[in-house]
Write a protein that holds these residues in place. Structure first.
Motif, PDB file in Angstrom:
ATOM      1  N   UNK A  27       1.097  -1.194   0.467  1.00  0.00           N
ATOM      2  CA  UNK A  27       0.113   0.246  -0.212  1.00  0.00           C
ATOM      3  C   UNK A  27       0.827   0.675  -0.240  1.00  0.00           C
ATOM      4  N   UNK A  28       0.911   2.674  -0.698  1.00  0.00           N
ATOM      5  CA  UNK A  28       1.584   3.701  -1.190  1.00  0.00           C
ATOM      6  C   UNK A  28       0.742   4.464  -0.859  1.00  0.00           C
ATOM      7  N   UNK A  29       0.935   5.143  -0.458  1.00  0.00           N
ATOM      8  CA  UNK A  29       0.218   6.529  -0.185  1.00  0.00           C
ATOM      9  C   UNK A  29      -0.032   7.274  -1.625  1.00  0.00           C
ATOM     10  N   UNK A  30      -1.025   7.539  -1.548  1.00  0.00           N
ATOM     11  CA  UNK A  30      -1.224   8.638  -3.242  1.00  0.00           C
ATOM     12  C   UNK A  30      -1.774  10.594  -2.651  1.00  0.00           C
ATOM     13  N   UNK A  31      -0.633  11.337  -2.790  1.00  0.00           N
ATOM     14  CA  UNK A  31      -1.266  12.460  -2.518  1.00  0.00           C
ATOM     15  C   UNK A  31      -1.772  12.812  -3.552  1.00  0.00           C
ATOM     16  N   UNK A  32      -2.403  12.477  -4.204  1.00  0.00           N
ATOM     17  CA  UNK A  32      -3.885  12.907  -5.006  1.00  0.00           C
ATOM     18  C   UNK A  32      -4.931  12.772  -4.688  1.00  0.00           C
ATOM     19  N   UNK A  33      -5.190  10.885  -4.037  1.00  0.00           N
ATOM     20  CA  UNK A  33      -5.533  10.884  -3.620  1.00  0.00           C
ATOM     21  C   UNK A  33      -6.167  11.355  -2.139  1.00  0.00           C
ATOM     22  N   UNK A  34      -4.868  10.750  -1.322  1.00  0.00           N
ATOM     23  CA  UNK A  34      -5.074  11.703   0.508  1.00  0.00           C
ATOM     24  C   UNK A  34      -6.083  13.671  -0.578  1.00  0.00           C
ATOM     25  N   UNK A  35      -5.491  14.012  -0.847  1.00  0.00           N
ATOM     26  CA  UNK A  35      -6.086  15.504  -1.410  1.00  0.00           C
ATOM     27  C   UNK A  35      -7.605  15.177  -2.066  1.00  0.00           C
ATOM     28  N   UNK A  36      -8.232  14.091  -2.567  1.00  0.00           N
ATOM     29  CA  UNK A  36      -9.508  13.958  -2.743  1.00  0.00           C
ATOM     30  C   UNK A  36     -10.349  13.760  -1.917  1.00  0.00           C
ATOM     31  N   UNK A  37      -9.567  12.996  -1.370  1.00  0.00           N
ATOM     32  CA  UNK A  37     -10.583  12.832   0.168  1.00  0.00           C
ATOM     33  C   UNK A  37     -10.485  13.253   0.921  1.00  0.00           C
ATOM     34  N   UNK A  38     -10.325  13.924   0.958  1.00  0.00           N
ATOM     35  CA  UNK A  38      -9.640  15.390   2.110  1.00  0.00           C
ATOM     36  C   UNK A  38     -10.764  16.632   1.929  1.00  0.00           C
ATOM     37  N   UNK A  39     -10.776  17.251   0.535  1.00  0.00           N
ATOM     38  CA  UNK A  39     -11.675  17.634  -0.868  1.00  0.00           C
ATOM     39  C   UNK A  39     -12.818  17.472   0.482  1.00  0.00           C
ATOM     40  N   UNK A  40     -13.964  15.756  -0.323  1.00  0.00           N
ATOM     41  CA  UNK A  40     -14.566  15.306   0.417  1.00  0.00           C
ATOM     42  C   UNK A  40     -14.791  15.664   1.443  1.00  0.00           C
ATOM     43  N   UNK A  41     -14.479  15.632   2.368  1.00  0.00           N
ATOM     44  CA  UNK A  41     -14.570  15.537   3.895  1.00  0.00           C
ATOM     45  C   UNK A  41     -14.891  17.039   4.133  1.00  0.00           C
ATOM     46  N   UNK A  42     -14.149  17.990   3.577  1.00  0.00           N
ATOM     47  CA  UNK A  42     -14.492  19.482   3.655  1.00  0.00           C
ATOM     48  C   UNK A  42     -16.208  19.856   3.351  1.00  0.00           C
ATOM     49  N   UNK A  43     -16.233  19.417   2.346  1.00  0.00           N
ATOM     50  CA  UNK A  43     -17.896  19.638   2.603  1.00  0.00           C
ATOM     51  C   UNK A  43     -18.751  19.036   3.329  1.00  0.00           C
ATOM     52  N   UNK A  44     -19.339  20.253   2.348  1.00  0.00           N
ATOM     53  CA  UNK A  44     -20.750  20.808   3.878  1.00  0.00           C
ATOM     54  C   UNK A  44     -21.444  19.045   3.796  1.00  0.00           C
ATOM     55  N   UNK A  45     -22.158  18.630   5.022  1.00  0.00           N
ATOM     56  CA  UNK A  45     -23.211  17.132   4.776  1.00  0.00           C
ATOM     57  C   UNK A  45     -24.004  17.383   3.992  1.00  0.00           C
ATOM     58  N   UNK A  46     -24.350  16.305   3.975  1.00  0.00           N
ATOM     59  CA  UNK A  46     -25.589  15.866   2.919  1.00  0.00           C
ATOM     60  C   UNK A  46     -26.682  16.779   3.803  1.00  0.00           C
ATOM     61  N   UNK A  47     -27.199  16.207   4.879  1.00  0.00           N
ATOM     62  CA  UNK A  47     -28.796  17.189   5.917  1.00  0.00           C
ATOM     63  C   UNK A  47     -28.569  18.885   5.701  1.00  0.00           C
ATOM     64  N   UNK A  48     -27.051  19.249   5.650  1.00  0.00           N
ATOM     65  CA  UNK A  48     -27.124  20.520   6.036  1.00  0.00           C
ATOM     66  C   UNK A  48     -27.322  21.048   4.098  1.00  0.00           C
ATOM     67  N   UNK A  49     -27.063  20.333   3.600  1.00  0.00           N
ATOM     68  CA  UNK A  49     -26.838  21.104   2.226  1.00  0.00           C
ATOM     69  C   UNK A  49     -28.560  20.750   2.057  1.00  0.00           C
ATOM     70  N   UNK A  50     -28.988  19.641   2.139  1.00  0.00           N
ATOM     71  CA  UNK A  50     -30.860  19.314   2.313  1.00  0.00           C
ATOM     72  C   UNK A  50     -31.616  20.683   2.519  1.00  0.00           C
ATOM     73  N   UNK A  51     -30.686  20.791   3.999  1.00  0.00           N
ATOM     74  CA  UNK A  51     -32.077  21.304   4.571  1.00  0.00           C
ATOM     75  C   UNK A  51     -31.551  23.296   3.924  1.00  0.00           C
ATOM     76  N   UNK A  52     -30.037  23.592   3.612  1.00  0.00           N
ATOM     77  CA  UNK A  52     -30.461  25.169   2.993  1.00  0.00           C
ATOM     78  C   UNK A  52     -31.247  25.122   1.767  1.00  0.00           C
ATOM     79  N   UNK A  53     -30.772  23.369   0.911  1.00  0.00           N
ATOM     80  CA  UNK A  53     -31.973  24.121  -0.363  1.00  0.00           C
ATOM     81  C   UNK A  53     -33.427  23.972  -0.229  1.00  0.00           C
ATOM     82  N   UNK A  54     -33.614  23.032   1.225  1.00  0.00           N
ATOM     83  CA  UNK A  54     -35.323  23.687   1.132  1.00  0.00           C
ATOM     84  C   UNK A  54     -35.923  24.834   1.887  1.00  0.00           C
ATOM     85  N   UNK A  55     -35.105  25.364   2.700  1.00  0.00           N
ATOM     86  CA  UNK A  55     -35.282  26.503   2.730  1.00  0.00           C
ATOM     87  C   UNK A  55     -35.054  27.752   2.479  1.00  0.00           C
TER      88      UNK A  55
END
Length: 113
Positions: free
Chosen positions: A66-94
């Motif tokens: 298993x090797x560390x892949x910098x791009x894979x880590x960056x993609x994972x971090x990007x998705x971790x920083x996104x708002x949670x789906x429930x928060x997006x759904x509430x914002x969209x509804x309101x």
């Protein structure tokens, strides 16, 4: 992919429950709508993440290789920083960005006419 453009908050915020009932006239119906929307967003996010991470999958399932892949880590971090789906759904509804309809209410209107 619209969840990437969302202006939803990253942290949980307090909302007035009465605001949830304004669109539908029923708070519980609104919660169901938001939960279904959150499931849609969650599924879409998961599919997008899996598609991007699939590029990095190796044919060997050996833990020693298993090797560390910098791009894979960056993609994972990007998705971790996104708002949670429930928060997006509430914002969209309101902000009236969600289309919804209740077929039982439409059926009742047709029967009375």
């Amino acid at each position: 992919m619209e969840y990437k453009k969302s202006k939803a908050p990253l942290n949980t915020t307090t909302h007035n429950v009465i605001d949830f009932g304004k669109g539908t006239g029923n708070v519980y119906e609104s919660v169901v709508i938001m939960s279904k929307r959150a499931n849609q967003i969650s599924t879409q996010m998961k599919e997008d993440l899996n598609r991007k991470l699939k590029e990095f999958a190796s044919a060997n399932d050996n833990l020693e290789e298993t090797f560390e892949n910098r791009e894979q880590i960056e993609i994972s971090r990007y998705y971790e920083k996104l708002p949670k789906p429930t928060l997006i759904a509430i914002d969209d509804f309101l902000h009236d960005k969600v289309y919804y309809r209740n077929p039982t209410k439409e059926k009742d209107k047709i029967d009375f006419e």
